[in-house]
Design an enzyme around this catalytic site. Structure first.
Site, PDB file in Angstrom:
ATOM      1  N   HIS A 265      49.326  44.508  35.658  1.00 30.98           N
ATOM      2  CA  HIS A 265      48.264  45.442  35.679  1.00 30.98           C
ATOM      3  C   HIS A 265      47.567  45.387  34.027  1.00 30.98           C
ATOM      4  O   HIS A 265      46.340  45.043  34.298  1.00 30.98           O
ATOM      5  CB  HIS A 265      48.819  46.942  35.925  1.00 30.98           C
ATOM      6  N   GLU A 266      48.230  45.582  33.207  1.00 31.41           N
ATOM      7  CA  GLU A 266      47.910  45.606  31.950  1.00 31.41           C
ATOM      8  C   GLU A 266      47.339  44.269  31.502  1.00 31.41           C
ATOM      9  O   GLU A 266      46.340  44.039  30.682  1.00 31.41           O
ATOM     10  CB  GLU A 266      48.869  46.127  30.704  1.00 31.41           C
ATOM     11  N   HIS A 269      43.803  43.956  32.747  1.00 32.27           N
ATOM     12  CA  HIS A 269      42.722  44.449  31.533  1.00 32.27           C
ATOM     13  C   HIS A 269      42.603  43.552  30.485  1.00 32.27           C
ATOM     14  O   HIS A 269      41.476  43.474  30.060  1.00 32.27           O
ATOM     15  CB  HIS A 269      43.474  46.002  31.054  1.00 32.27           C
ATOM     16  N   GLU A 295      39.377  48.665  35.950  1.00 35.05           N
ATOM     17  CA  GLU A 295      40.539  48.919  36.988  1.00 35.05           C
ATOM     18  C   GLU A 295      40.256  47.762  38.041  1.00 35.05           C
ATOM     19  O   GLU A 295      41.565  47.560  38.667  1.00 35.05           O
ATOM     20  CB  GLU A 295      40.519  50.295  37.451  1.00 35.05           C
TER      21      GLU A 295
END
Ligand code: ZN
Length: 500
Positions: A265-266, A269, A295
């Site tokens: 997830h990170e 980003h 997101e």
């Protein structure tokens, strides 16, 4: 480039440098700073935030903006220069409404609140955190008044994360999403026995979790020469420039997939930030288009890619070698376990279907706090009541309830809806990418992520904040934000897993 533009860029470069310095201090606070440093750090951060704000809203910014606007009036409206003037003007007008003294004080208050929250959460001590949250809510109510008149008290806050978006639009999206999700949750609950996720629980060496996560990050394209990973209580991504984009993670020894999925997830980003065009660095354009668009990137990599069957066809053999416990667990069992849908207490551990219900709960509570319909002292009880109503689970303590998220302690209100908007956007984008590039699906099947990353860079990342999220989405997909493709994605994926 013309004179005023050159001067404006140099001036905004200094504002960006101050912001970057503040971001380094914040990153340090959340990773390595000893607890005793809290007061001094709060003061230093407040001073920097005040200086940054003062410089941004100065008369000099206004004068340079005006001169640069004149110089760019005949430029291509999509050029970096025209967009720089437009985006800076918007931010300048917004920030000028807020007194610098308020910015400094709010930074100090939220910095101390974050440190207090870090103590209160493990102790499940809401009483310790409560006065800090009361102060933050009170200051956020002051903040929205700087923007009066507004349609919704939530608009000025949402606008800081989703430029140009109104609360009424969020409400409209949620009103379509909610019944579809509740229906899905019910259908899945009737077949709950179809998926067993016990294989994901055990005792998993942290160093191995770390190494496996790093290998996945490299494979999807995260550049460790322009980034690094550290540990923190709550995972986050921060950027000091497109050439220094850092992520953090945290580990649960008892859950093998938790750190990994949060790392991916990170990583999503970070790919966005690393992909911003170098020409936009040190300017207000060196950001994502919005938090929802950001997101969409993290959740695309985490869920649409990282929880897909094709992803695990590629990575599972290596995963089995890393974690011997899985030597005899078939891929299909693992894939289904990873996608098990269960109403649960913790947002960041939630599955794709129930996740958005966690968000809607927070959105409603924030709105009630801001409107004065809910007092902070009553928040834990109302939180638990809503968890029970929406998900049928009751937090046994506040650590697993109202204290679980870092956002409010950091002063962020109006942020949570962007997670669900990101989910919705992620499917619209991936559908478009698949339709535009016929070889993409087979590339993903082979674990070749370069073609997806290339598409994202070309269509989204390189533009930074040049286009507001609704405009960018329309340019790419030809559509406005719409929850239907996301709902269809969930129905297809989980209908297959649960057999309906
Ligand atoms: Zn995120």
């Amino acid at each position: 480039m013309t004179n005023a533009l050159v001067e404006l860029k140099a001036h905004l470069g200094e504002v960006a440098d101050l912001s970057a310095a503040a971001a380094v201090l914040e990153w340090d606070q959340l990773t390595y700073m000893p607890r005793g440093g809290a007061e001094a750090r709060a003061q230093a951060s407040a001073t920097l935030a005040g200086l940054t704000h003062e410089k941004l809203i100065s008369q000099r910014t206004g004068d340079l903006l005006e001169a640069a606007a004149g110089e760019t009036s005949t430029s291509d409206s999509d050029s970096d220069e025209a967009r720089l003037v437009r985006v800076t003007r918007r931010e300048y007008d917004r920030q000028r409404r807020v007194p610098t003294s308020w910015v400094g004080e709010f930074t100090r208050v939220s910095s101390i609140a974050t440190t207090t929250w870090e103590k209160a959460k493990p102790a499940s001590d809401f009483a310790l955190f409560r006065p800090h949250l009361e102060r933050i809510v009170a200051m956020r109510r002051e903040y929205v008044e700087f923007f009066a008149p507004y349609d919704s008290i939530y608009d000025p806050l949402l606008d800081g994360f989703e430029p140009g978006m109104k609360t009424a639009e969020v409400t409209a999206v949620f009103s379509v999403l909610r019944p579809a999700l509740v229906d899905l949750v019910h259908k899945i609950a009737e077949r709950a026995g179809a998926v067993d996720d016990r294989c994901l629980q055990g005792d998993f060496d942290e160093a191995r979790q770390w190494d496996f996560g790093v290998q996945v990050l490299k494979r999807i394209g995260y550049d460790f020469d322009r980034g690094r990973q550290d540990r923190s209580a709550h995972p986050f991504t921060t950027s000091f420039s497109p050439d220094d984009v850092r992520i953090t993670t945290r580990f649960h020894r008892d859950l093998v997939a938790s750190a990994l999925m949060s790392t991916v997830h990170e990583g999503g980003h970070a790919l966005y930030e690393q992909g911003i065009a170098p020409a936009l660095a040190r300017s207000p354009l060196a950001n994502g288009a919005s938090h929802g668009m950001h997101e969409s990137q993290s959740r695309m990599w985490e869920n649409l890619i990282g929880r897909s069957r094709s992803f695990w066809k590629v990575f599972y053999p290596q995963f089995q070698r890393t974690f011997g416990e899985f030597a005899k667990v078939p891929l299909e069992t693992f894939y289904r376990a990873l996608n098990k849908v269960t109403p649960s207490l913790i947002r960041v551990e939630a599955d794709e279907v129930t996740y958005n219900l966690h968000i809607m709960l927070r959105f409603e509570l924030e709105l009630a706090l801001l409107q004065g319909d809910l007092a902070v002292k009553d928040l834990p009880g109302v939180w638990n009541q809503k968890m029970n109503d929406y998900l049928g689970v009751l937090p046994p303590d506040d650590a697993q309830g109202v204290l679980q998220d870092v956002h409010w302690s950091g002063g962020s209100m109006g942020y949570f809806p962007t997670y669900s908007l990101g989910n919705v956007i992620s499917v619209q984008l991936l559908n478009t990418a698949l339709a535009q590039s016929p070889s993409l699906a087979s590339d993903l099947d082979r674990g070749e992520y370069g073609s997806l990353l290339g598409w994202l860079r070309e269509n989204i990342h390189r533009h930074g904040a040049k286009f507001e999220s609704p405009e960018l989405l329309r340019r790419i997909t030809g559509e406005a934000l719409t929850p239907q493709p996301y709902i269809q994605y969930l129905k297809t994926k989980f209908g297959e897993i649960y057999g309906f």
